[in-house]
Scaffold this active site. Structure first.
Site, PDB file in Angstrom:
ATOM      1  N   GLY A 121       5.648  -1.312  10.202  1.00  0.00           N
ATOM      2  CA  GLY A 121       5.215  -2.343   9.255  1.00  0.00           C
ATOM      3  C   GLY A 121       4.006  -2.501   8.843  1.00  0.00           C
ATOM      4  CB  SER A 122       2.266  -5.176   8.159  1.00  0.00           C
ATOM      5  OG  SER A 122       3.722  -5.983   6.959  1.00  0.00           O
ATOM      6  CB  SER A 123       1.147  -3.295  13.426  1.00  0.00           C
ATOM      7  OG  SER A 123       1.995  -2.267  13.221  1.00  0.00           O
ATOM      8  CB  ILE A 124       0.819   0.826   9.446  1.00  0.00           C
ATOM      9  CG1 ILE A 124       0.047   2.264  10.146  1.00  0.00           C
ATOM     10  CG2 ILE A 124       0.888   0.656   8.532  1.00  0.00           C
ATOM     11  CD1 ILE A 124       0.871   2.975  11.458  1.00  0.00           C
TER      12      ILE A 124
END
Length: 581
Positions: A296-299
């Protein structure tokens, strides 16, 4: 005349009898002499063999396995002496009337024990019970049952139980490593059993040591990188979060940015390696190293890193996040329209539209190379058995829809350990250091995979995520500046993605001015209503890293100090407002 005749014949009659008696004695002496010669010379080998079979034994000298400790010498795995009970079925069968007493002492079924004995009469060795406490084994030996013996062995014991279970793994009943560190370093930890020849009496007691055949070689000790204090802290906070949010599973990984060492690695559900009944493939796998998920957005920070490295963008670059991006039948939009925004605000607000437009403007090869250098798509250097490499397809297979999906953390898969390593590389200002589960004795130079200025700028931008205006505000640690990113991803199911099953993620570094620790928290399928990474995973990061920084005596960094060793950071109004607060 008759009387004289009797006197004449009496000496003669006794004389021949004396000769006969002497002849018989001589024959007996010759017979004994011949038998002695026969026994000593002719039958000596046979008799010696039979005597040795009854009283001489080659016994094993068990070698204990090496001890595993944490980085400060706290024992994590030790071998304790135990006794195993074994029998010679041939000898025990001659005392079959003792089977009931023996079965009662061993606490086994009498008929089953009798069946095992009588069905193995062609063997000279049969285990009756393994790894009994020495006091219990001595009681069985005291029964004096012929053919029953004791053998000293070692059993593995894990003082921290399930706190370190997933990292250490376990050994089998023969003390051979089967999983985790016990398997990866089995060649190092395992000892080599010795052997000696002894003479025993009929009760199995050693009367004399005859000779040493082979000396025992103990296993070597192993010092891990784990800090048991931080490991326990991570275990406690993760377990509490799993219970609070009624989640399916979770993982926490903490790395030392300066060395690449794994200071903590925990998972839930956990298992206790001391209890063999708990050991199953479902419980003992180390999810932090073996399970993959879409981050998800942690990348997103690493996609921004590719943008900064390309030279097309800097911290002040503006991207219009308004509207909807459509690629074929696929589309993405933001929950809240933030309009034209700089990269810091796009990260802080986790704009999917802004990230998609950034990623689509880059050369696919450059984006792929940045992610690959950061370690995605390949295993780390931890050497952990069964570690997954994750999934990152080659850029030659990418299409615009895939690039847009990747920019928000879909279409690639990572492990928690991989993601933590990427954040640690960012925290080391672009230096990728090998991940190590063993204590590092010498400084590790590492390899530069990201420009130092790009890394410093990105860390400064990620501080805005942990402000009151960002999605990760609950990751804040009093007294320390934190840089990180939240992530909330739908879970893949057959035919697409579930809209009610999530992975909640937070990854980051602290203190932001000079990062010492990097960590990733993953919560799988929170089911108590909250599911965003900022609500579920970020608080765990705050508690674990906050406690770890204090344990390591890392000094707090002043909230108004010049950030990142006087390196320039984003002049985003969002971050400036947060600093003024």
């Amino acid at each position: 005349m008759r009387s004289r005749s009797a006197k004449d014949h009496s000496p003669r009659s006794f004389g021949w009898r004396a000769y006969a008696l002497q002849g018989l004695l001589a024959c007996a002496a010759l017979g004994l002499l011949w038998r002695a010669v026969d026994l000593q010379l002719v039958d000596h080998g046979f008799l010696a063999k039979e005597g040795a079979a009854r009283f001489s034994r080659v016994t094993k000298i068990s070698a204990h396995r090496g001890t595993i400790t944490d980085r400060y010498g706290e024992p994590l795995a030790v071998s304790t002496p135990v006794d195993s009970i074994w029998a010679n079925p041939k000898e025990l069968a001659l005392a079959i009337d003792q089977i009931p007493r023996l079965a009662q002492a061993l606490k086994v079924d009498q008929q089953e024990l009798a069946r095992r004995i009588t069905s193995n009469l062609d063997r000279e060795f049969l285990y009756l019970a393994r790894h009994r406490q020495p006091a219990e084994a001595q009681k069985i030996k005291a029964l004096g049952i012929p053919g029953v013996y004791l053998m000293r062995e070692y059993r593995r014991y894990y003082p921290a139980g399930e706190v370190t279970g997933h990292v250490l793994g376990f050994t089998n009943i023969d003390d051979a490593g089967q999983e985790g560190i016990e398997l990866a370093f089995d060649h190092w930890l395992a000892g080599e059993d010795g052997a000696k020849r002894v003479i025993q009496d009929r009760f199995g007691r050693v009367v004399q040591d005859v000779e040493s055949i082979r000396p025992a070689r103990p296993g070597r000790d192993l010092v891990l990188s784990l800090d048991l204090r931080i490991q326990y802290l991570a275990y406690r906070e993760l377990k509490a979060a799993i219970r609070q949010h009624r989640a399916r599973a979770g993982s926490v990984v903490v790395l030392d940015v300066t060395t690449g060492e794994v200071l903590a690695m925990v998972n839930q559900p956990a298992y206790n390696p001391n209890d063999r009944e708990q050991i199953s493939a479902r419980t003992y796998r180390n999810r932090a190293a073996t399970d993959i998920f879409e981050p998800g957005s942690s990348i997103k920070p690493f996609v921004v890193a590719a943008g900064l490295a390309s030279g097309k963008y800097d911290a002040g670059s503006i991207i219009d996040t308004s509207g909807v991006i459509r690629i074929g039948r696929w589309q993405t939009e933001d929950e809240h329209d933030i309009g034209r925004a700089d990269l810091t605000t796009i990260l802080a607000k986790s704009s999917n539209v802004g990230m998609a437009r950034l990623a689509l403007s880059l050369e696919p090869q450059q984006l792929w190379e940045t992610l690959t250098r950061l370690g995605f798509g390949r295993v780390t250097t931890s050497g952990y058995p069964g570690e997954s490499a994750g999934l990152l397809s080659n850029y030659t297979h990418w299409r615009p829809i895939g690039i847009a999906s990747l920019s928000r953390g879909y279409g690639l898969s990572v492990t928690p350990l991989q993601l933590a390593h990427a954040y640690a590389t960012l925290g080391a200002f672009g230096i990728s250091r090998p991940v190590s589960l063993v204590r590092v004795e010498e400084p590790v130079e590492g390899e530069r995979v990201l420009d130092a200025e790009v890394s410093r700028t990105l860390i400064g931008m990620l501080e805005a995520v942990v402000t009151a205006q960002g999605t990760g505000k609950r990751a804040a640690i009093p007294g320390y500046r934190v840089a990180g990113k939240t992530g909330t991803a739908w879970k893949a199911v057959a035919g697409g993605y579930s809209t009610d099953r999530y992975m909640a993620v937070f990854g980051g570094v602290a203190p932001a001015s000079r990062p010492r620790l990097a960590a990733v928290v993953v919560i799988d399928e929170p089911g108590a209503g909250k599911y965003y990474g900022g609500e579920v995973a970020a608080p765990v990061f705050s508690e674990v890293i906050g406690g770890a920084l204090r344990l390591l005596a890392v000094p707090p960094d002043d909230a108004v100090a010049e950030p990142l060793d006087k390196a320039p950071v984003s002049d985003s109004p969002l971050l400036q407002a947060a600093r003024r607060q």
